[in-house]
Design a protein around this motif. Structure first.
Motif, PDB file in Angstrom:
ATOM      1  N   ARG B  13       0.825  -1.215   0.000  1.00 20.64           N
ATOM      2  CA  ARG B  13       0.000   0.000   0.000  1.00 20.64           C
ATOM      3  C   ARG B  13       0.857   1.261   0.000  1.00 20.64           C
ATOM      4  NH1 ARG B  13      -3.602  -1.109   5.144  1.00 20.64           N
ATOM      5  NH2 ARG B  13      -1.526  -1.760   5.810  1.00 20.64           N
ATOM      6  N   GLU B  32      -8.807   2.829  -8.296  1.00 16.96           N
ATOM      7  CA  GLU B  32      -8.609   1.848  -7.239  1.00 16.96           C
ATOM      8  C   GLU B  32      -7.982   2.516  -6.004  1.00 16.96           C
ATOM      9  OE1 GLU B  32      -6.174  -1.562  -8.412  1.00 16.96           O
ATOM     10  OE2 GLU B  32      -5.761  -1.829  -6.268  1.00 16.96           O
ATOM     11  N   ARG B  34      -8.159   5.632  -5.204  1.00 16.01           N
ATOM     12  CA  ARG B  34      -9.188   6.501  -4.609  1.00 16.01           C
ATOM     13  C   ARG B  34     -10.091   5.737  -3.666  1.00 16.01           C
ATOM     14  NH1 ARG B  34      -9.853  11.090  -7.548  1.00 16.01           N
ATOM     15  NH2 ARG B  34      -7.864  12.012  -7.029  1.00 16.01           N
ATOM     16  N   ARG B  35     -10.511   4.544  -4.131  1.00 18.46           N
ATOM     17  CA  ARG B  35     -11.419   3.732  -3.301  1.00 18.46           C
ATOM     18  C   ARG B  35     -10.717   3.318  -2.012  1.00 18.46           C
ATOM     19  NH1 ARG B  35     -13.254   1.812  -8.312  1.00 18.46           N
ATOM     20  NH2 ARG B  35     -11.796   0.077  -8.310  1.00 18.46           N
ATOM     21  N   LEU B  36      -9.456   2.939  -2.155  1.00 15.22           N
ATOM     22  CA  LEU B  36      -8.677   2.517  -0.992  1.00 15.22           C
ATOM     23  C   LEU B  36      -8.513   3.688  -0.016  1.00 15.22           C
ATOM     24  CD1 LEU B  36      -7.326  -0.058  -0.065  1.00 15.22           C
ATOM     25  CD2 LEU B  36      -5.211   0.691  -1.166  1.00 15.22           C
ATOM     26  N   LEU B  38     -10.526   6.006   0.618  1.00 18.09           N
ATOM     27  CA  LEU B  38     -11.744   6.247   1.387  1.00 18.09           C
ATOM     28  C   LEU B  38     -11.915   5.255   2.531  1.00 18.09           C
ATOM     29  CD1 LEU B  38     -14.303   7.116  -1.440  1.00 18.09           C
ATOM     30  CD2 LEU B  38     -13.233   8.665   0.204  1.00 18.09           C
ATOM     31  N   ARG B  39     -11.448   4.021   2.330  1.00 15.05           N
ATOM     32  CA  ARG B  39     -11.771   3.026   3.351  1.00 15.05           C
ATOM     33  C   ARG B  39     -10.570   2.544   4.149  1.00 15.05           C
ATOM     34  NH1 ARG B  39     -11.826  -0.687  -1.353  1.00 15.05           N
ATOM     35  NH2 ARG B  39     -10.068  -2.043  -0.902  1.00 15.05           N
ATOM     36  N   ASP B  40      -9.368   2.968   3.803  1.00 15.62           N
ATOM     37  CA  ASP B  40      -8.192   2.479   4.513  1.00 15.62           C
ATOM     38  C   ASP B  40      -7.370   3.646   5.086  1.00 15.62           C
ATOM     39  OD1 ASP B  40      -5.834   1.392   5.379  1.00 15.62           O
ATOM     40  OD2 ASP B  40      -5.518   0.122   3.621  1.00 15.62           O
ATOM     41  N   PRO B  41      -7.532   3.915   6.379  1.00 16.39           N
ATOM     42  CA  PRO B  41      -6.836   5.054   6.998  1.00 16.39           C
ATOM     43  C   PRO B  41      -5.317   4.921   6.909  1.00 16.39           C
ATOM     44  CG  PRO B  41      -8.451   4.091   8.519  1.00 16.39           C
ATOM     45  CD  PRO B  41      -8.357   3.167   7.348  1.00 16.39           C
TER      46      PRO B  41
END
Lengths: 149, 232
Positions: B13, B32, B34-36, B38-41
């Motif tokens: 990451r 992809e 962007r999505r990460l 949003l959900r992975d601090p």
């Protein structure tokens, strides 16, 4: 900066327009504890520019900019003002020349791996691994400087 | 893919964050990321760290002046946004936090210096400059430098100034040691005529002063907002 990435004056204007509004709306979310305002701003503008550039897929090549940017770390020397800039400049200088060149080319031009490969004539896989290893070395160097400071 | 490299990132990451910030990802890869984001601090932290590391490179890029029409568009959009905010439905968060900030200052003026925070200035020379002045992360003013060099400061969060005190705006050109007063800054904002330094690196400061402004010509109270002109 935006113009260099999207390569089209009216698209660049869109980028700045959206970025300003984004700054206006999101200023409340800016947390100084998380980092410098300048990095936050640069991130907003670059991200908007990169999104627009990817969407346009550069179908319209637009005006090719005069290469006023010397794509080497020396291009930064005039701009070295803050400690962070000085550190980055110094660490870029420690990278192997081909890796450094690819990283600076990618950042300044807002180019994808594939575009960097096309421009440099270096195979895509090699471009990817050079950039990765360069970024890793950059991170190590910056972290070492930070610890030393 | 490159997980077998002898030298590689411990966390994939972190590598993705680096490539995302560098800008080398193509459209699907960016989506992809962007999505990460949003959900992975943890990924978000990696991205912020890379933004801090790489953003100084942007300063090596010479600025190009945007067309005048852009500023009219931004003005219009900002006016729309301001009107939307003025709707009496919900008080905008910035106003609330500013009020809290200022209430706190009446009890502990000494803590003001500690809450010195960003006063962000976007610069796109020679056309207008935009700035967000905030304290403790909550915005108070947005400033823009017009094409003629005038500085327009508008209130964003309706800051409340303690009774008997005034805010005063100062400019501190790069390399200078003493700020120059731009006069008292009303909580609604003000326009500063052209003739003031607006080069990148110039700092704008706002201090808390006795009513009517500093009696000495130099800031006497704590600097509550500060920031630097920045080129985009």
């Amino acid at each position: 900066m935006a113009l260099r990435i999207v390569r089209d004056a009216s698209l660049a204007a869109d980028v700045l327009h959206d970025a300003f509004l984004s700054v206006w709306r999101n200023a409340a979310q800016f947390d100084p504890a998380r980092g410098a305002a300048s990095a936050w701003l640069t991130g907003i503008v670059r991200n908007r520019a990169l999104d627009i550039a990817r969407r346009a897929s550069r179908e319209v090549t637009g005006t090719e900019l005069p290469e006023t940017v010397d794509e080497t770390p020396d291009a930064l020397s005039d701009a070295v003002r803050t400690q962070e800039e000085a550190a980055l400049h110094r660490c870029l200088g420690t990278l192997e020349e081909d890796r450094r060149g690819l990283i600076v080319m990618a950042f300044v031009g807002g180019l994808t791996h594939a575009e960097v490969a096309q421009r440099s004539g270096i195979p895509l896989g090699t471009v990817k691994s050079h950039i990765r290893r360069g970024l890793l070395a950059l991170r190590s160097c910056l972290e070492a400087l930070e610890r030393g400071a | 893919m490159s997980g077998r490299l002898t030298q590689d990132f411990d966390d994939e990451r972190d590598a993705l964050a680096a490539e995302y910030v560098l800008g080398v990802l193509d459209a699907p890869e960016r989506d992809e990321a962007r999505r990460l984001l949003l959900r992975d601090p943890e990924f978000a932290r990696y991205v912020r760290a890379w933004e801090a590391r790489l953003s100084p490179m942007a300063d090596g890029i010479p600025p190009v002046a945007p067309p005048e029409s852009l500023w009219l568009r931004i003005e219009a959009s900002l006016d729309e946004a301001a009107q939307a905010q003025a709707a009496p439905v919900a008080a905008p968060a910035p106003a609330r936090s500013s009020a809290r900030f200022w209430r706190a200052t009446t009890f502990a003026a000494g803590a003001l210096a500690a809450s010195l925070a960003a006063f962000i200035v976007l610069r796109a020379p020679p056309a207008p400059v935009q700035a967000v002045l905030s304290a403790s992360g909550s915005p108070a003013f947005v400033a823009s430098v017009e094409s003629d060099g005038a500085i327009l400061v508008r209130a964003v969060g309706a800051p409340t100034v303690p009774a008997g005190r005034d805010l005063e705006l100062w400019v501190l050109p790069a390399g200078a040691t003493r700020p120059v007063s731009l006069g008292v800054l009303p909580s609604t904002g003000k326009q500063v005529p052209a003739g003031v330094a607006t080069a990148p690196g110039t700092q704008l400061l706002v201090s808390l002063e006795p009513a009517g402004g500093s009696p000495t010509g130099q800031p006497t109270g704590p600097v509550v907002y500060a920031g630097k002109l920045q080129s985009l």
